[in-house]
Scaffold this active site. Sequence first.
Site, PDB file in Angstrom:
ATOM      1  N   LYS A 133       6.256  -4.594  -4.204  1.00 36.83           N
ATOM      2  CA  LYS A 133       7.695  -4.337  -4.209  1.00 36.83           C
ATOM      3  C   LYS A 133       8.262  -4.394  -2.804  1.00 36.83           C
ATOM      4  O   LYS A 133       9.367  -4.860  -2.580  1.00 36.83           O
ATOM      5  CB  LYS A 133       7.942  -2.958  -4.832  1.00 36.83           C
ATOM      6  CG  LYS A 133       9.397  -2.543  -4.918  1.00 36.83           C
ATOM      7  CD  LYS A 133      10.092  -3.314  -5.992  1.00 36.83           C
ATOM      8  CE  LYS A 133      11.583  -3.093  -6.005  1.00 36.83           C
ATOM      9  NZ  LYS A 133      12.293  -4.292  -6.509  1.00 36.83           N
TER      10      LYS A 133
ATOM     11  N   HIS B 218      16.056 -37.125  -4.978  1.00 36.13           N
ATOM     12  CA  HIS B 218      15.272 -37.495  -3.795  1.00 36.13           C
ATOM     13  C   HIS B 218      13.796 -37.160  -3.947  1.00 36.13           C
ATOM     14  O   HIS B 218      13.113 -36.903  -2.963  1.00 36.13           O
ATOM     15  CB  HIS B 218      15.863 -36.818  -2.555  1.00 36.13           C
ATOM     16  CG  HIS B 218      17.273 -37.246  -2.305  1.00 36.13           C
ATOM     17  ND1 HIS B 218      17.586 -38.439  -1.709  1.00 36.13           N
ATOM     18  CD2 HIS B 218      18.450 -36.667  -2.633  1.00 36.13           C
ATOM     19  CE1 HIS B 218      18.911 -38.571  -1.658  1.00 36.13           C
ATOM     20  NE2 HIS B 218      19.450 -37.504  -2.214  1.00 36.13           N
TER      21      HIS B 218
ATOM     22  N   GLU C  11      16.990 -18.337  -7.304  1.00 40.02           N
ATOM     23  CA  GLU C  11      16.652 -17.009  -7.808  1.00 40.02           C
ATOM     24  C   GLU C  11      16.087 -17.092  -9.230  1.00 40.02           C
ATOM     25  O   GLU C  11      15.138 -16.388  -9.569  1.00 40.02           O
ATOM     26  CB  GLU C  11      17.896 -16.095  -7.734  1.00 40.02           C
ATOM     27  CG  GLU C  11      17.731 -14.694  -8.270  1.00 40.02           C
ATOM     28  CD  GLU C  11      16.620 -13.881  -7.618  1.00 40.02           C
ATOM     29  OE1 GLU C  11      16.041 -14.315  -6.613  1.00 40.02           O
ATOM     30  OE2 GLU C  11      16.301 -12.803  -8.157  1.00 40.02           O
TER      31      GLU C  11
ATOM     32  N   TRP D 292      -3.215  -2.599  -1.320  1.00 39.56           N
ATOM     33  CA  TRP D 292      -2.882  -3.997  -1.633  1.00 39.56           C
ATOM     34  C   TRP D 292      -3.675  -4.815  -0.629  1.00 39.56           C
ATOM     35  O   TRP D 292      -3.384  -4.802   0.565  1.00 39.56           O
ATOM     36  CB  TRP D 292      -1.373  -4.195  -1.462  1.00 39.56           C
ATOM     37  CG  TRP D 292      -0.851  -5.511  -1.935  1.00 39.56           C
ATOM     38  CD1 TRP D 292      -0.461  -5.837  -3.212  1.00 39.56           C
ATOM     39  CD2 TRP D 292      -0.612  -6.683  -1.154  1.00 39.56           C
ATOM     40  NE1 TRP D 292      -0.017  -7.125  -3.253  1.00 39.56           N
ATOM     41  CE2 TRP D 292      -0.099  -7.677  -2.008  1.00 39.56           C
ATOM     42  CE3 TRP D 292      -0.797  -7.001   0.194  1.00 39.56           C
ATOM     43  CZ2 TRP D 292       0.241  -8.942  -1.573  1.00 39.56           C
ATOM     44  CZ3 TRP D 292      -0.460  -8.276   0.630  1.00 39.56           C
ATOM     45  CH2 TRP D 292       0.048  -9.218  -0.244  1.00 39.56           C
TER      46      TRP D 292
ATOM     47  N   ASN E 149      -1.661   2.156   5.913  1.00 36.53           N
ATOM     48  CA  ASN E 149      -0.856   1.016   5.463  1.00 36.53           C
ATOM     49  C   ASN E 149      -0.599   0.147   6.681  1.00 36.53           C
ATOM     50  O   ASN E 149      -0.302   0.668   7.747  1.00 36.53           O
ATOM     51  CB  ASN E 149       0.509   1.464   4.927  1.00 36.53           C
ATOM     52  CG  ASN E 149       0.401   2.211   3.628  1.00 36.53           C
ATOM     53  OD1 ASN E 149      -0.672   2.320   3.052  1.00 36.53           O
ATOM     54  ND2 ASN E 149       1.527   2.726   3.167  1.00 36.53           N
ATOM     55  N   GLY E 150      -0.653  -1.162   6.513  1.00 29.33           N
ATOM     56  CA  GLY E 150      -0.356  -2.056   7.630  1.00 29.33           C
ATOM     57  C   GLY E 150      -1.562  -2.898   7.985  1.00 29.33           C
ATOM     58  O   GLY E 150      -2.538  -2.978   7.222  1.00 29.33           O
TER      59      GLY E 150
ATOM     60  N   GLU F 254       7.543 -15.317 -10.573  1.00 24.64           N
ATOM     61  CA  GLU F 254       7.022 -13.993 -10.212  1.00 24.64           C
ATOM     62  C   GLU F 254       6.343 -13.288 -11.373  1.00 24.64           C
ATOM     63  O   GLU F 254       5.302 -12.671 -11.197  1.00 24.64           O
ATOM     64  CB  GLU F 254       8.179 -13.074  -9.766  1.00 24.64           C
ATOM     65  CG  GLU F 254       8.596 -13.217  -8.336  1.00 24.64           C
ATOM     66  CD  GLU F 254       9.734 -12.253  -7.992  1.00 24.64           C
ATOM     67  OE1 GLU F 254       9.628 -11.587  -6.971  1.00 24.64           O
ATOM     68  OE2 GLU F 254      10.736 -12.175  -8.749  1.00 24.64           O
TER      69      GLU F 254
ATOM     70  N   ARG G 190       5.107  -0.069  -6.189  1.00 28.64           N
ATOM     71  CA  ARG G 190       5.117  -0.851  -4.946  1.00 28.64           C
ATOM     72  C   ARG G 190       4.139  -2.024  -4.979  1.00 28.64           C
ATOM     73  O   ARG G 190       4.240  -2.930  -4.176  1.00 28.64           O
ATOM     74  CB  ARG G 190       4.758   0.067  -3.768  1.00 28.64           C
ATOM     75  CG  ARG G 190       5.750   1.179  -3.542  1.00 28.64           C
ATOM     76  CD  ARG G 190       5.198   2.177  -2.565  1.00 28.64           C
ATOM     77  NE  ARG G 190       4.968   1.577  -1.275  1.00 28.64           N
ATOM     78  CZ  ARG G 190       5.816   1.618  -0.264  1.00 28.64           C
ATOM     79  NH1 ARG G 190       6.956   2.230  -0.402  1.00 28.64           N
ATOM     80  NH2 ARG G 190       5.537   1.056   0.892  1.00 28.64           N
TER      81      ARG G 190
ATOM     82  N   CYS H 108       0.824  -1.208   0.000  1.00 28.74           N
ATOM     83  CA  CYS H 108       0.000   0.000   0.000  1.00 28.74           C
ATOM     84  C   CYS H 108       0.860   1.259   0.000  1.00 28.74           C
ATOM     85  O   CYS H 108       1.955   1.267   0.555  1.00 28.74           O
ATOM     86  CB  CYS H 108      -0.870   0.052   1.239  1.00 28.74           C
ATOM     87  SG  CYS H 108      -1.851  -1.403   1.512  1.00 28.74           S
TER      88      CYS H 108
ATOM     89  N   LYS I 103      12.393 -15.706 -10.162  1.00 30.21           N
ATOM     90  CA  LYS I 103      12.156 -14.686 -11.198  1.00 30.21           C
ATOM     91  C   LYS I 103      11.096 -15.173 -12.175  1.00 30.21           C
ATOM     92  O   LYS I 103      10.182 -14.447 -12.535  1.00 30.21           O
ATOM     93  CB  LYS I 103      13.444 -14.379 -11.989  1.00 30.21           C
ATOM     94  CG  LYS I 103      14.462 -13.514 -11.339  1.00 30.21           C
ATOM     95  CD  LYS I 103      14.122 -12.041 -11.265  1.00 30.21           C
ATOM     96  CE  LYS I 103      13.373 -11.675 -10.047  1.00 30.21           C
ATOM     97  NZ  LYS I 103      13.950 -11.710  -8.746  1.00 30.21           N
TER      98      LYS I 103
END
Length: 608
Positions: free
Chosen positions: A603, A504, A481, A74, A100-101, A488, A27, A2, A485
């Site tokens: 973000k 395994h 990573e 968000w 926000n929060g 996402e 964000r 947010c 990527k």
Amino acid sequence: MCGIVAYIGHKPAKELLIEGLKRLEYRGYDSAGLALMNGDLQIVKAVGRVANLEAKVAKTKNLHAHMGMAHTRWATHGGVTEPNAHPHTDDKRKICLVHNGIIENYATLKKVLSERGRTFHTETDTEVLATLIGELYEGDIEQAVQAALREVTGAYAIVVWCSDEPETFIAARKGGPLMVGIGNGEYIVASDPSAIVAHTTQAFALEDYNVVKITRDGFRTSTIDNKSVSPKVMQLEMDLEETELGAFEHYMRKEIFEQPNALRTTFRGRIDLNEGRIVLGGVAKFAKELVKARRFTLTAQGTALHAAMIGEYLLEDLAKVPAECEYASEFRYRNPIIEENAVVVAVSQSGETADTLAALQEAKDRGALALGVVNVVGSTIARETDAGVYLRVGPEIGVASTKAFTGQVAVLTMLALYMARRKFMSPYESAQLMRELEKVPDHIERALQADSHIKSVVEKHCAKENWLFLGRGYNYPVALEGALKLKEISYIHAEGMPAAEMKHGPIALINDGMPCVFIANKGRQYDKVMNNIEEVRSRGGHIIAIATEGDDAIRDLANDVIFVPDVPEPLSPMVTVIPLQLMAYHAAVIRGHDVDKPRNLAKSVTVE
Ligand code: G6P
């Protein structure tokens, strides 16, 4: 996550707030709204992009004011709907608020307030906070906000307005970031400096449990217990041009291609070849403590965690100091044992990730020396650490982190060399590695030249919904990573794992043509990786190998090969990750996704 922008001054607020929201778009959010105060309270909200809100605002008459607040939401409590978007009011429309929060005890508060006859029209925790402030209001909005915040648990960054004091804003924070920009007869409150710098570079960050009362004539800061505090006013250093897209189609692509120069800036003034020393001004004060350190704990989330994992390998491999890396969200709650002479390193692009911040505080409370490896100057983690090293890679706007990752690995490499040289490494040996380190930006430049080849490889496979990324040693976190990527931004299911672990269980997944990306550059475990490639190949997997230039043998094993320059193994993650970033980028573009604003992602994750 947010975003908040609020303005009080002499400029038309509507345009300024929309422009501010646009700067916060990166964000991550799913709805937006604004409130303007001009004697009356007018609120406009829209689901989706800020552009939708802008279009709605353009159609709304008489939205003229020099004061207002705006928000990108968000969703956490309640679906993505217009009523759930901020700003929220209490049922009497006396209080208006953006937040926000997460208010963790909102359900209990809502029950108590309902019993007192207050009514609610949304599913949000924020409406409960607005109502609580309204309930506690006895003629002084600052006092009502302070009283309400003494009742709530959780995290908040808020801006509040009350119709009885129409020329006043109250802002407060605990957990989420919030800054107050000080202009000429105007104030801008925002959750991110990028919404402030176009108007003023003088600002202060609110500390936890601090409240500020702002009018056009000035401000006063206090705690939620009404003790006066004096904020530290600072100069914001941000070049707005750095946040512009320029000739690039997407921020992610721009940031991938910025990496050579970004790392040159990271290294500038920090590599002293004459003395064979790394110079890190930000930690110099604690050099003795670092040399004495018995254990390093690196903690982070997301991409920063993968960089921290590489840091764990580097500290043990180069500096010979025990190191471990852990998700901050796990570390903070698992009653960690912090021994004497322990160092905790919080790795974070934004410096605001809620779990990373909490893990850092937990380790500090237990006596660890706290270091930060952070990009955003003056961010909460940067302020809370005892010492640290900034990445200096410039603002990162794309939600999928790229240049911050290589910047974090670069700083952790320097930290390991800094320690090694102080502990046992000869100037000669250290200078040799440092010379190679200085060349990494050139190697990245070369790796970027494979862009169109990488695109053609991805074109063949990006309809496949399951991918594996495999590597050993330093390449294991790189594989993680690469998988992160891809998922996402292209929404392809991808898993990264140590190449040996595949036997395994995951090997059962391999079927005809499944893309399996091996990070198979030359290194200590090269031969073992070749064996793993054989195992996947014989089960029909499609091998895409990231290999060292000149390794012709690998062409016989892999279906597709992407070459990267030959780099000493400890420095290789900064180079081998480049093709993986480009693979994810091309897959997302080909599949038609919004590369810079992937669905559901933020973000900066400022709630736990
Ligand atoms: C979010 C972002 C990731 C980032 C992670 C940690 O999930 O989308 O790109 O790696 O947070 O963020 P930080 O700012 O602490 O590096």
